[in-house]
Design an enzyme around this catalytic site. Structure first.
Site, PDB file in Angstrom:
ATOM      1  N   LYS A 172     -30.954  30.348 -31.555  1.00 35.19           N
ATOM      2  CA  LYS A 172     -31.332  31.748 -31.379  1.00 35.19           C
ATOM      3  C   LYS A 172     -32.849  31.828 -31.253  1.00 35.19           C
ATOM      4  CE  LYS A 172     -32.706  35.190 -33.436  1.00 35.19           C
ATOM      5  NZ  LYS A 172     -33.692  35.792 -32.507  1.00 35.19           N
TER       6      LYS A 172
ATOM      7  N   CYS B 159     -49.055  28.337 -36.817  1.00 35.04           N
ATOM      8  CA  CYS B 159     -48.786  28.431 -38.259  1.00 35.04           C
ATOM      9  C   CYS B 159     -49.836  27.679 -39.065  1.00 35.04           C
ATOM     10  CB  CYS B 159     -47.393  27.902 -38.561  1.00 35.04           C
ATOM     11  SG  CYS B 159     -47.089  26.309 -37.814  1.00 35.04           S
TER      12      CYS B 159
ATOM     13  N   GLU C 207     -51.481  35.769 -44.110  1.00 36.40           N
ATOM     14  CA  GLU C 207     -51.441  35.129 -42.794  1.00 36.40           C
ATOM     15  C   GLU C 207     -51.678  36.213 -41.732  1.00 36.40           C
ATOM     16  OE1 GLU C 207     -47.600  33.629 -41.369  1.00 36.40           O
ATOM     17  OE2 GLU C 207     -48.694  31.914 -40.596  1.00 36.40           O
TER      18      GLU C 207
HETATM   19  P1  NAD Z   1     -40.148  35.903 -37.879  1.00 31.85           P
HETATM   20  O1  NAD Z   1     -39.851  35.300 -39.201  1.00 31.85           O
HETATM   21  O2  NAD Z   1     -40.292  37.350 -37.781  1.00 31.85           O
HETATM   22  O3  NAD Z   1     -39.026  35.498 -36.809  1.00 31.85           O
HETATM   23  C1  NAD Z   1     -38.654  34.162 -36.599  1.00 31.85           C
HETATM   24  C2  NAD Z   1     -37.222  34.120 -36.098  1.00 31.85           C
HETATM   25  O4  NAD Z   1     -36.376  34.654 -37.111  1.00 31.85           O
HETATM   26  C3  NAD Z   1     -36.970  34.961 -34.845  1.00 31.85           C
HETATM   27  O5  NAD Z   1     -36.057  34.289 -34.014  1.00 31.85           O
HETATM   28  C4  NAD Z   1     -36.339  36.217 -35.404  1.00 31.85           C
HETATM   29  O6  NAD Z   1     -35.494  36.875 -34.493  1.00 31.85           O
HETATM   30  C5  NAD Z   1     -35.540  35.659 -36.562  1.00 31.85           C
HETATM   31  N1  NAD Z   1     -35.223  36.637 -37.616  1.00 31.85           N
HETATM   32  C6  NAD Z   1     -35.918  37.743 -37.953  1.00 31.85           C
HETATM   33  N2  NAD Z   1     -35.272  38.400 -38.945  1.00 31.85           N
HETATM   34  C7  NAD Z   1     -34.165  37.679 -39.247  1.00 31.85           C
HETATM   35  C8  NAD Z   1     -33.114  37.818 -40.196  1.00 31.85           C
HETATM   36  N3  NAD Z   1     -33.062  38.851 -41.030  1.00 31.85           N
HETATM   37  N4  NAD Z   1     -32.151  36.870 -40.240  1.00 31.85           N
HETATM   38  C9  NAD Z   1     -32.195  35.815 -39.399  1.00 31.85           C
HETATM   39  N5  NAD Z   1     -33.146  35.634 -38.461  1.00 31.85           N
HETATM   40  C10 NAD Z   1     -34.135  36.543 -38.398  1.00 31.85           C
HETATM   41  O7  NAD Z   1     -41.441  35.118 -37.384  1.00 31.85           O
HETATM   42  P2  NAD Z   1     -42.239  35.336 -36.018  1.00 31.85           P
HETATM   43  O8  NAD Z   1     -43.035  36.570 -36.178  1.00 31.85           O
HETATM   44  O9  NAD Z   1     -41.346  35.181 -34.851  1.00 31.85           O
HETATM   45  O10 NAD Z   1     -43.181  34.037 -36.019  1.00 31.85           O
HETATM   46  C11 NAD Z   1     -44.349  33.960 -36.724  1.00 31.85           C
HETATM   47  C12 NAD Z   1     -44.158  33.257 -38.060  1.00 31.85           C
HETATM   48  O11 NAD Z   1     -43.624  31.949 -37.840  1.00 31.85           O
HETATM   49  C13 NAD Z   1     -45.452  33.047 -38.781  1.00 31.85           C
HETATM   50  O12 NAD Z   1     -45.303  33.376 -40.126  1.00 31.85           O
HETATM   51  C14 NAD Z   1     -45.720  31.561 -38.616  1.00 31.85           C
HETATM   52  O13 NAD Z   1     -46.515  30.991 -39.610  1.00 31.85           O
HETATM   53  C15 NAD Z   1     -44.360  31.005 -38.622  1.00 31.85           C
HETATM   54  N6  NAD Z   1     -44.337  29.682 -37.983  1.00 31.85           N
HETATM   55  C16 NAD Z   1     -44.203  28.586 -38.794  1.00 31.85           C
HETATM   56  C17 NAD Z   1     -44.231  27.318 -38.227  1.00 31.85           C
HETATM   57  C18 NAD Z   1     -44.050  26.095 -39.078  1.00 31.85           C
HETATM   58  O14 NAD Z   1     -43.689  25.063 -38.534  1.00 31.85           O
HETATM   59  N7  NAD Z   1     -44.269  26.147 -40.374  1.00 31.85           N
HETATM   60  C19 NAD Z   1     -44.378  27.164 -36.842  1.00 31.85           C
HETATM   61  C20 NAD Z   1     -44.526  28.313 -36.053  1.00 31.85           C
HETATM   62  C21 NAD Z   1     -44.501  29.569 -36.655  1.00 31.85           C
END
Ligand code: NAD
Length: 502
Positions: free
Chosen positions: A200, A309, A406
């Site tokens: 997804k 991230c 962040e």
């Molecule tokens: P997000 O957590 O909002 O979304 C990530 C994914 O989760 C998306 O596909 C979203 O649709 C899904 N999602 C959202 N709500 C959900 C729920 N209730 N249940 C299941 N899935 C759900 O994050 P974002 O805004 O897309 O990305 C940015 C974040 O990702 C930042 O916090 C960043 O640090 C983190 N990130 C971490 C890494 C790592 O490897 N540690 C790498 C890239 C990004």
């Protein structure tokens, strides 16, 4: 203006135009399907804000179908593939990603906004390398033979062994910052281990995942081995991570959503690994090579507009060089060229969405209300699109929002420190622990800091370097588990002990 007119205005190849213009479908088993409800998610070009596509908004019904397809493949034809077959297919997929590189990179730049150079090098190049690296692990999965020391009944001899088995159906949920690469980081080790996948992608950036799904079919993976369901997090994402037919959830995203996922998964005892947010410190000692100030700002902070991230968003600078570093960072920030990712000369491209742009701007405003000062940037840029100027913040207290939260944007907070103990204390004064970097010519200083900082990755005189062979993941609130390297394959395996009486 219609979607077709907007696509026609993009500086992309005819093949990319054709891909963007098609009716996008979910990839479930051998089928290209829409949703039962018919609802769709608009996809924006972040450089202009224009809608350039629409994808199905999958929900529980479609997740159910995708999980069923993944289960059928797991128990059917995929289980008959030998490790060497899985390796070969992954290698073919790496070649296909490279061969399709122009389209994939252009689609990513059109959808995520990132520089075409980054899309080519990372989304395409690093994804292909990651697939090749993980292909190699498919044939190197092994258990152990073990001696047993409790003979029951007395005198019985045993020979025990462990066997590694694929964990099963994997639900992979990924974010928008490097859409293709983040998907590959999950899919490649899962397939190497013999699992099947329901992917997804983030609702903001679903397009390269759909293209990857097509390539996976084209190179010969059996139907249902990888299924792609586009949709919102609270619908499709939530249905996937709480699905009783999913054996493991692999998630990259925010800490907030990661916790929801963990809670949902544990109810079914679904295994989960979480790669979450960060607030990574870069620590600069007074003997740091001044020629690296620019690299630290460009690679450590402003790379991909700070939507990384591991972005070095807190920079701790030893007091005697503080003013020099501030001057250098302000110079870099004010000198970066802002514009569309399609022009490789532009060094700061749009943020992914209007929501992300307003989040970053409101965090800057909160930080200044709390007493910090803007030394460069601090505002949006351009008449259209989601641009934020590269920003330098000084004068923030330890409790300031910009030091604690962040941001995921092109914003850095510069803070002074006195000595090693102060540097370690300030660097560790965070709930996160994804990465850190230390900048010094003194190896003793570098390793003293590297050993003391609570972070999953520590860089020395560089930042943001990630490799398929280097374990990657977070301490503290930055996650659970590691990606990359041999440990990433372990994420997708169960260990079975077999004990035989001789
Ligand atoms: P997000 O957590 O909002 O979304 C990530 C994914 O989760 C998306 O596909 C979203 O649709 C899904 N999602 C959202 N709500 C959900 C729920 N209730 N249940 C299941 N899935 C759900 O994050 P974002 O805004 O897309 O990305 C940015 C974040 O990702 C930042 O916090 C960043 O640090 C983190 N990130 C971490 C890494 C790592 O490897 N540690 C790498 C890239 C990004």
């Amino acid at each position: 203006m219609t979607i077709q007119t907007r696509i026609a205005a993009l500086p992309v190849s005819e093949a990319t135009r054709a891909f963007l213009s098609r009716k996008h479908s979910l990839l479930i088993g051998a089928q290209d399907v829409g949703t039962r409800s018919g609802s769709e998610i608009p996809v924006h070009d972040p450089a202009s804000g224009a809608v350039i596509a629409a994808v199905p908004a999958g929900s529980k019904v479609e997740i159910d179908a995708a999980v069923a397809a993944a289960r059928a493949a797991l128990e059917g034809s995929w289980s008959k593939h030998r490790p060497a077959d899985r390796e070969r297919l992954l290698l073919k997929l790496a070649d296909a990603v490279e061969a399709d590189g122009q389209l994939l990179a252009e689609v990513e730049t059109a959808n995520n906004g990132q520089s075409i150079g980054i899309a080519q090098a990372l989304e395409v190049g690093a994804s292909a390398e990651h697939l090749r690296y993980m292909a190699g692990w498919a044939t190197k999965i092994y258990g152990q033979t073990l001696d047993v020391s409790i003979p029951i009944p007395p005198g019985t001899r045993y020979r025990a062994m462990t066997r590694k088995e694929p964990v099963g159906v994997v639900g992979a949920i990924v974010p928008w910052n490097f859409p293709l690469l983040m998907a590959v980081w999950k899919i490649a080790p899962a397939l190497a281990a013999g699992c099947t996948v329901v992917l997804k992608p983030a609702e903001e950036t679903p397009l390269t995942a759909l293209r990857l799904g097509q390539l996976i079919r084209e190179v010969g993976f059996p139907e249902g081995v990888v299924n792609v369901v586009t949709g919102y997090g609270h619908e499709a994402g939530a249905a996937l991570c709480s699905h009783p037919g999913v054996d493991k959830v692999a998630f990259t995203g925010s800490t907030e959503v990661g916790k929801l996922i963990g809670h949902a998964a544990i109810d079914n005892m679904t295994r989960f690994s979480l790669e979450l947010g960060g607030k990574s410190p870069m620590v600069m000692f007074d003997d740091m090579n001044p020629e690296l100030f620019g690299l630290a700002a460009n690679l450590g902070v402003y790379f991909n507009q700070g939507q990384v991230c591991t972005c070095g968003s807190r920079v701790y600078i030893q007091k005697s060089i503080f003013d020099k570093v501030v001057e250098s960072f302000v110079g870099v920030a004010n000198g970066l060229k802002i514009g569309s990712g399609f022009d490789p000369a532009n060094q700061i491209n749009p943020l992914v969405s209007a929501k992300q742009q307003s989040r970053v701007l409101s965090l800057i405003e909160r930080g200044t209300t709390e007493g910090a000062t803007i030394a460069a940037g601090g505002t949006s840029a351009g008449d259209a699109g989601y641009f934020v100027k590269p920003t330098v913040i000084v004068g923030a207290r330890k409790t300031n929002t910009l030091v604690r939260e962040e941001i995921f944007g092109p914003v850095v907070t510069l803070l002074p420190f006195t000595d090693m103990a102060d540097a370690i204390a300030q660097a560790n004064d965070t709930e996160y622990g994804l990465s850190a970097s230390v900048w010094s010519r003194d190896i003793d200083r570098c390793f003293t800091f590297a050993d003391a900082v609570k972070a999953g990755t520590v860089w020395v005189n560089t930042h943001n370097v990630v490799d398929p062979n280097m374990p990657f993941g977070g301490y503290k609130q930055s996650g659970l588990g590691r990606e990359h390297g041999a440990v990433a394959v372990e994420n997708y395996l169960e260990t079975k002990a077999i004990c035989m009486a001789l």
